[in-house]
Design an enzyme around this catalytic site. Structure first.
Site, PDB file in Angstrom:
ATOM      1  N   ILE A   1       0.817  -1.201   0.000  1.00  0.00           N
ATOM      2  CA  ILE A   1       0.000   0.000   0.000  1.00  0.00           C
ATOM      3  C   ILE A   1       0.859   1.263   0.000  1.00  0.00           C
ATOM      4  CG2 ILE A   1      -0.139   0.114   2.518  1.00  0.00           C
ATOM      5  CD1 ILE A   1      -3.133   0.801   2.170  1.00  0.00           C
TER       6      ILE A   1
ATOM      7  N   VAL B   1       2.589  -2.552   5.908  1.00  0.00           N
ATOM      8  CA  VAL B   1       3.373  -2.342   4.689  1.00  0.00           C
ATOM      9  C   VAL B   1       2.712  -3.006   3.481  1.00  0.00           C
ATOM     10  CG1 VAL B   1       5.612  -2.768   3.587  1.00  0.00           C
ATOM     11  CG2 VAL B   1       5.514  -2.141   5.998  1.00  0.00           C
ATOM     12  N   GLU B   2       1.909  -4.033   3.719  1.00  0.00           N
ATOM     13  CA  GLU B   2       1.319  -4.765   2.598  1.00  0.00           C
ATOM     14  C   GLU B   2      -0.061  -4.223   2.225  1.00  0.00           C
ATOM     15  OE1 GLU B   2       2.112  -9.084   2.459  1.00  0.00           O
ATOM     16  OE2 GLU B   2       3.145  -8.789   4.371  1.00  0.00           O
ATOM     17  N   MET B   3      -1.084  -4.498   3.032  1.00  0.00           N
ATOM     18  CA  MET B   3      -2.432  -4.049   2.691  1.00  0.00           C
ATOM     19  C   MET B   3      -2.962  -2.956   3.616  1.00  0.00           C
ATOM     20  SD  MET B   3      -4.404  -7.481   1.459  1.00  0.00           S
ATOM     21  CE  MET B   3      -4.131  -8.153  -0.191  1.00  0.00           C
TER      22      MET B   3
END
Length: 449
Positions: free
Chosen positions: A203, A245-247
């Site tokens: 993201i 950090v991902e979604m």
């Protein structure tokens, strides 16, 4: 001068003592005991001193304190333990990786090392022991080969898998509705991250610490993620959704509330998951059910294993033999040629010190230790499966290797202590190119004979 003569005399006496002990061992070598097969296996390994070095607490003989001999033996013991700790692994429920390691030792006679044999005459499997172990290994494995074919049919719930496929591609799971599972697991290109991405991008363009492994054939993994922190596919699907950090920095309650605004989606979940509806468990279960369908059977190498000798070329067949000869198949074994164990990346060298300066050390480099907290698990990583490996560059947990031949060289050096010839490297790469299978979500393989 007198001191030198005394030292030489002492060394000669000690050497003669070691030789006498070795001769004694050889002369009174025990036969395979008449007992249960697992006990017989343990007895054969015990007689050949396999447990001396392949042991967390290596029980080295008294002459390991000798100069020259001692440091070498201790070095071997450290490497041996980092390969495998045999204690408790050899028995009726032996795992397939340990089985493949024993298979290699029997087939190629590389254990124990020459320096060890010089001191331990009578070690090293004799003909009868090799025959016994080979027969036992075949019976446990059900095959002469360390590699199994990918099954063409697997068990899954079709309705849940169809819903899971939509969830896999649904960006509403991310905080800003821009990232789906499919963003980092590109199904058209091997189910891993984009070839030009060393590590995954989440993201707001944030960069993660690892390269996303392929989702194809992932149900064959012993655990999920590079450090094994998820037990299965459903548990794995939970993690990225709430990773900042991902979604995004969010909760599953927020995700489910967002998805529940879709009335049609709510009805589907209530039909397939009566009394539950849209929850963390049901969303991730549906995704996991879809991921079970992502198997890639029918590659040319599998057809070769099934008896079609013309499915691969002579050069590719030689590559497979080199793959086995150089012990690659000891860890890259089973259905997906890996995924069944966690192994040290840095047995024979400091991989992390040798990396290019633009790759900074981060907590993901701790490997299995990041999940277990055990110091001895530092730099252990799940062995990646090699199915479709030609499509999943870059390689390793950190995406540091962009070319398959470089990855082969690096693994041979850091994990096996070998410098392969260029001919062997290219031969192994040619074999690895035969492992690309088929799935409706994957682009058709042009070269799959």
């Amino acid at each position: 001068m007198k001191t030198g003569k005394v030292t030489l005399t002492v060394l000669c006496i000690l050497t003669l003592g070691v030789i006498a002990f070795a001769v004694y061992r050889f002369a009174f070598r025990k036969s395979i005991p008449d007992s249960s097969t697992p006990d017989q296996v343990v007895a054969v390994l015990q007689q050949n001193d396999c447990f001396v070095c392949h042991n967390r607490n290596a029980e080295l003989p008294f002459y390991s304190s000798f100069p020259v001999i001692g440091p070498k033996m201790k070095e071997h013991a450290v490497h041996a333990f980092r390969f495998t700790d045999l204690k408790g692994k050899v028995g009726e429920n032996i795992d397939e990786v340990t089985l493949s390691m024993l298979d290699h030792a029997v087939e190629y006679g590389g254990m124990p090392l020459l320096e060890y044999r010089i001191l331990h005459w009578g070690t090293g499997f004799n003909r009868k022991e090799r025959s016994f172990l080979a027969t036992w290994i075949r019976s446990k494995r059900g095959s002469d080969e360390p590699v199994s074919i990918v099954p063409s049919e697997v068990s899954f719930n079709p309705a849940k898998a169809e819903l899971g496929e939509r969830m896999f591609n649904d960006a509403r799971i991310s905080l800003d509705c821009t990232i789906s599972c499919a963003e980092c697991h590109v199904l058209e290109n091997g189910g891993a991250d984009h070839a030009d991405e060393r590590v995954s991008e989440g993201i707001n363009g944030l960069k993660g610490g690892v390269n996303a492994p392929t989702v194809y054939n992932s149900d064959f993994n012993v655990r999920q993620f590079w450090n094994g922190r998820a037990a299965d596919l459903r548990e794995q699907a939970e993690g990225p959704a709430t990773n900042p950090v991902e979604m995004g920095d969010q909760t599953w309650e927020q995700i489910c509330e967002r998805l529940s605004r879709d009335r049609e989606l709510v009805k589907e979940f209530e039909t397939l998951y009566p009394g539950e509806g849209i929850t963390r468990m049901t969303v991730t279960d549906a995704i996991a059910e879809f991921e079970k369908t992502l198997v890639t059977p029918g590659c040319s190498f599998d057809r070769y294993l099934q008896g079609d000798t013309g499915a691969i070329s002579a050069g590719e067949e030689l590559g497979y033999e080199k793959f086995k000869e150089h012990a690659c198949a000891t860890c890259h074994t089973g259905v997906i040629l890996g995924g069944r164990s966690f192994e040290y990346l840095d047995v024979y060298g400091d991989y992390f010190a040798d990396r290019t300066e633009d790759i900074a050390y981060n907590s993901d480099d701790d490997g299995l230790k990041g999940f277990t907290g055990n110091d001895e698990d530092l730099h252990k990583f799940k062995v990646p499966g090699l199915r479709n490996v030609a499509l999943t560059a870059p390689y390793f947990h950190d995406g540091s290797m962009t070319a398959l031949d470089d990855a082969v060289r690096a693994m041979a050096g850091y994990s096996l202590g070998k410098e392969l010839s260029e001919a062997d490297v290219q031969s192994i790469v040619s074999f690895l190119n035969t492992l690309t299978g088929n799935n409706p979500h994957m682009r058709p393989v042009k070269d799959n004979k």
